[in-house]
Design a protein around this motif. Structure first.
Motif, PDB file in Angstrom:
ATOM      1  N   ILE A  85       3.877   5.720  -5.565  1.00 43.08           N
ATOM      2  CA  ILE A  85       3.799   5.758  -7.034  1.00 43.08           C
ATOM      3  C   ILE A  85       2.742   6.775  -7.471  1.00 43.08           C
ATOM      4  O   ILE A  85       2.969   7.613  -8.349  1.00 43.08           O
ATOM      5  CB  ILE A  85       3.467   4.358  -7.601  1.00 43.08           C
ATOM      6  CG1 ILE A  85       4.640   3.402  -7.393  1.00 43.08           C
ATOM      7  CG2 ILE A  85       3.114   4.446  -9.090  1.00 43.08           C
ATOM      8  CD1 ILE A  85       4.294   1.942  -7.646  1.00 43.08           C
ATOM      9  N   ASP A  86       1.580   6.691  -6.807  1.00 47.97           N
ATOM     10  CA  ASP A  86       0.482   7.597  -7.162  1.00 47.97           C
ATOM     11  C   ASP A  86       0.862   9.064  -6.949  1.00 47.97           C
ATOM     12  O   ASP A  86       0.329   9.962  -7.599  1.00 47.97           O
ATOM     13  CB  ASP A  86      -0.777   7.261  -6.345  1.00 47.97           C
ATOM     14  CG  ASP A  86      -1.381   5.923  -6.790  1.00 47.97           C
ATOM     15  OD1 ASP A  86      -0.987   5.434  -7.869  1.00 47.97           O
ATOM     16  OD2 ASP A  86      -2.216   5.365  -6.046  1.00 47.97           O
ATOM     17  N   ARG A  87       1.773   9.289  -6.011  1.00 46.99           N
ATOM     18  CA  ARG A  87       2.203  10.669  -5.761  1.00 46.99           C
ATOM     19  C   ARG A  87       3.318  11.112  -6.714  1.00 46.99           C
ATOM     20  O   ARG A  87       3.856  12.196  -6.564  1.00 46.99           O
ATOM     21  CB  ARG A  87       2.706  10.808  -4.323  1.00 46.99           C
ATOM     22  CG  ARG A  87       1.610  10.695  -3.288  1.00 46.99           C
ATOM     23  CD  ARG A  87       2.163  10.991  -1.913  1.00 46.99           C
ATOM     24  NE  ARG A  87       1.158  10.751  -0.890  1.00 46.99           N
ATOM     25  CZ  ARG A  87       1.307  11.145   0.360  1.00 46.99           C
ATOM     26  NH1 ARG A  87       2.396  11.786   0.732  1.00 46.99           N
ATOM     27  NH2 ARG A  87       0.347  10.896   1.254  1.00 46.99           N
TER      28      ARG A  87
ATOM     29  N   GLU B  60       0.834  -1.214   0.000  1.00 44.13           N
ATOM     30  CA  GLU B  60       0.000   0.000   0.000  1.00 44.13           C
ATOM     31  C   GLU B  60       0.869   1.264   0.000  1.00 44.13           C
ATOM     32  O   GLU B  60       0.561   2.237  -0.697  1.00 44.13           O
ATOM     33  CB  GLU B  60      -0.917  -0.009   1.230  1.00 44.13           C
ATOM     34  CG  GLU B  60      -2.061  -1.004   1.095  1.00 44.13           C
ATOM     35  CD  GLU B  60      -2.832  -1.215   2.401  1.00 44.13           C
ATOM     36  OE1 GLU B  60      -3.776  -2.020   2.387  1.00 44.13           O
ATOM     37  OE2 GLU B  60      -2.470  -0.583   3.428  1.00 44.13           O
TER      38      GLU B  60
ATOM     39  N   ARG C 178       2.333   1.706  -3.455  1.00 39.30           N
ATOM     40  CA  ARG C 178       1.282   2.177  -4.364  1.00 39.30           C
ATOM     41  C   ARG C 178       1.032   3.678  -4.190  1.00 39.30           C
ATOM     42  O   ARG C 178       0.957   4.446  -5.150  1.00 39.30           O
ATOM     43  CB  ARG C 178      -0.001   1.368  -4.118  1.00 39.30           C
ATOM     44  CG  ARG C 178      -1.276   1.891  -4.722  1.00 39.30           C
ATOM     45  CD  ARG C 178      -1.215   2.099  -6.215  1.00 39.30           C
ATOM     46  NE  ARG C 178      -0.831   0.891  -6.943  1.00 39.30           N
ATOM     47  CZ  ARG C 178      -0.387   0.875  -8.195  1.00 39.30           C
ATOM     48  NH1 ARG C 178      -0.255   2.015  -8.855  1.00 39.30           N
ATOM     49  NH2 ARG C 178      -0.076  -0.243  -8.786  1.00 39.30           N
ATOM     50  N   GLU C 179       0.949   4.106  -2.922  1.00 38.97           N
ATOM     51  CA  GLU C 179       0.685   5.513  -2.627  1.00 38.97           C
ATOM     52  C   GLU C 179       1.834   6.399  -3.130  1.00 38.97           C
ATOM     53  O   GLU C 179       1.612   7.464  -3.705  1.00 38.97           O
ATOM     54  CB  GLU C 179       0.495   5.683  -1.106  1.00 38.97           C
ATOM     55  CG  GLU C 179       0.277   7.106  -0.616  1.00 38.97           C
ATOM     56  CD  GLU C 179      -1.032   7.727  -1.107  1.00 38.97           C
ATOM     57  OE1 GLU C 179      -1.954   6.954  -1.429  1.00 38.97           O
ATOM     58  OE2 GLU C 179      -1.103   8.979  -1.192  1.00 38.97           O
TER      59      GLU C 179
ATOM     60  N   TYR D  38       6.966  -0.385 -12.933  1.00 42.14           N
ATOM     61  CA  TYR D  38       7.412   1.004 -13.141  1.00 42.14           C
ATOM     62  C   TYR D  38       8.933   1.116 -13.274  1.00 42.14           C
ATOM     63  O   TYR D  38       9.434   2.160 -13.609  1.00 42.14           O
ATOM     64  CB  TYR D  38       6.935   1.883 -11.969  1.00 42.14           C
ATOM     65  CG  TYR D  38       5.437   1.871 -11.850  1.00 42.14           C
ATOM     66  CD1 TYR D  38       4.657   2.792 -12.555  1.00 42.14           C
ATOM     67  CD2 TYR D  38       4.791   0.918 -11.064  1.00 42.14           C
ATOM     68  CE1 TYR D  38       3.282   2.762 -12.476  1.00 42.14           C
ATOM     69  CE2 TYR D  38       3.413   0.871 -10.979  1.00 42.14           C
ATOM     70  CZ  TYR D  38       2.665   1.793 -11.692  1.00 42.14           C
ATOM     71  OH  TYR D  38       1.303   1.761 -11.619  1.00 42.14           O
TER      72      TYR D  38
END
Lengths: 191, 358
Positions: free
Chosen positions: A32-34, A26, A29-30, A84
């Motif tokens: 990466i999203d940022r 998690e 993922r966070e 990624y």
């Protein structure tokens, strides 16, 4: 509550050390999203956590089960991150041919070494267990690695030294036969 | 003094006429030793034991129940516990090594449903004969592989899954551990009853758990207390209810657990690999002498590689260190390995008789 990026890197590392696989995924993922660079997520989150695990294992603060759980959490984080970093153009820092030598099918030590190496971006060609001399030689010729590592609980490891045939190959052995020395390096031509 | 009296005194931390002696070896080297000692093809294992002065004999019951696990080509399967193995040769002999792990990456339901043998599916009828045959010997029930949670789980799910599941307290795994434990306890109880019924007396129960690597504990104290201690306590309590002590086999650097075992009522510790950290005879004597009996401490790694003269010396040193405190039983740290020269084994047992007399 919104975490800062710094806090998220720290959380990825800490969750990895505690073996909380889902939380590691998690955090990654966070991050990466940022828009955090994958390389930074790997180094400041996952590898940093695994380095701390290695130090605590060395100092007998944690033991084999905790290391394995942490390594699985690392894998969970890597599974999220891998898509990624595939195309970042960077090569592994090196290659290792790894195996448990002929006459032995135990693999826990070998697998621990593999996990530690992979966490350092070393590509590991794992030949598995009960590996013959011929198979080691074949793999060394095929992959031309910097290191060949062999592990065995029997003194077959001593015989495995005879596998060395490559000029600049570093041989690394781990075995109970070495009376507690888990890894010993033998360089044909020390560099 | 009979073997029974000798071992009983040692386990009570007293000094008998000489140290009790035990023996264990791989098959190939055992045969070579028998040949070298002139024990022909018709000689029995007991003949070898008599020659070496071995005081210990195990009493067990053969599994006669249904095969709980399917056969697989090219592999041997243990019908009780589902351990799959194949013969792995080395230049000196070989090992039946574990090669297929039926619970690897298994779902919780599969782990929970994994069978354990019914204690009634063993043949206890031969116990009376064994009791009679070994009436003067020190007899024990169990062995180093009971409950041996880490290794027995490793054999069915692979060591990695086993250690991870234990660390995480995986519920299905705990259900299976409990099931297997109850099966073993049931078998021990029936065995002890059969010995009693035959007019014999067991001298101790032998159990095991490999708790150390060469250089460090295998698991944390937290995991030991959470998972292992409650299981181990059940075996100690069962033995106690029959008035016999318990000895635990603990490979590697294991002395970190011995204070806990003393608290739990354990009377003796086995294996005692002197080359492992905090396991030297001097360390054991200093920290646990007079509180635990010791069984083992003669390194199978050393007797495989040292000269006969050095083996004599090291056995002498071990005996000189551990004998004064009482409770020492002379034994190899593991099965004597196939790469051991027979003259080294002879040197080892000669040293026991030469220096092991009080």
């Amino acid at each position: 509550m919104e975490y800062t990026n710094e806090e998220l890197f720290a959380a990825a590392s800490l969750n990895l050390q505690r073996g909380r696989a889902r939380q590691v995924g998690e955090c990654v993922r966070e991050l990466i999203d940022r828009g955090m660079p994958p390389d930074e997520i790997l180094n400041r989150g996952l590898i940093k956590g695994m380095e701390e695990v290695g130090l605590r294992f060395r100092d007998n603060e944690i033991f084999v089960p905790e290391v394995l759980v942490a390594a699985r959490a690392m894998i969970c984080g890597m599974n999220v991150l891998r898509p990624y970093i595939v195309d970042d153009g960077r090569k592994p820092v090196g290659q290792v041919v790894l195996g448990t030598v002929r006459g032995d099918i135990h693999d826990i030590g070998k697998n621990l070494v593999r996990m530690m190496m992979e966490s350092k971006r070393i590509e590991v060609i794992d030949l598995g267990t009960d590996v013959t001399a011929a198979r080691f030689v074949q793999a060394v010729r095929q992959y031309n690695p910097k290191v060949q590592a062999a592990d065995s609980i029997s003194d077959a490891v001593r015989r495995a030294k005879a596998y060395a045939g490559e000029e600049d190959l570093i041989l690394a052995f781990g075995s109970l036969s070495y009376q507690g020395a888990l890894i010993r390096e033998v360089r044909k031509d020390a560099k | 003094m009979t073997s029974k009296e000798r071992v009983r005194m040692a386990l009570a931390l007293e000094k008998p006429d000489r140290v009790p002696i035990d023996y264990s070896s791989n098959k190939t080297v055992n045969r070579r030793l028998m040949d070298a000692l002139g024990l022909g093809i018709n000689a029995t294992q007991d003949d070898l034991y008599e020659l070496l002065g071995v005081d210990f004999r195990g009493i067990g019951a053969r599994y006669i129940g249904p095969a709980l696990f399917p056969e697989r080509p090219g592999m041997k399967v243990n019908p009780e516990y589902g351990y799959y193995s194949r013969w792995i040769e080395n230049e000196f002999g070989g090992y039946d090594d574990f090669c297929y792990f039926p619970l690897k990456d298994a779902e919780p339901e599969e782990i929970e449903a994994f069978p354990a043998p019914d204690p009634d599916d063993y043949d206890y009828s031969a116990v009376a004969e064994q009791v009679k045959k070994y009436k003067d010997k020190a007899i024990y029930v169990g062995n180093a592989g009971m409950p041996d949670i880490i290794n027995s789980m490793g054999r069915v799910m692979g060591m990695e899954d086993a250690l991870v599941n234990l660390q995480l307290g995986d519920e299905a795994t705990m259900v299976w551990v409990e099931k297997k434990t109850n099966s073993e306890l049931g078998r021990m109880e029936r065995l002890l009853e059969a010995i009693k019924k035959a007019g014999g007396e067991a001298d101790f129960m032998w159990m095991g758990e490999d708790l150390g690597t060469q250089i460090a504990p295998m698991i944390s104290m937290e995991l030991f207390n959470r998972v292992f201690r409650p299981v181990h306590q059940k075996f100690i309590d069962l033995a106690k209810s029959y008035g016999i002590p318990t000895m635990i086999h603990t490979c590697g650097c294991s002395s970190w657990s011995y204070e806990s075992f003393i608290e739990m009522g354990m009377k003796a510790v086995d294996t005692l690999q002197p080359e492992a950290v905090n396991m030297s005879p001097a360390y054991l004597k200093e920290h646990f002498g007079g509180r635990l009996a010791f069984h083992g401490c003669i390194s199978t790694a050393q007797i495989a590689t040292m000269s006969a003269e050095d083996i004599d010396k090291i056995c002498k040193q071990t005996l000189e260190t551990l004998m004064p405190v009482g409770g020492y039983c002379f034994a190899p740290t593991h099965m004597i390995q196939d790469n051991t020269p027979v003259e080294n084994i002879v040197a080892m047992y000669n040293a026991a008789h030469k220096y092991g007399v009080y």
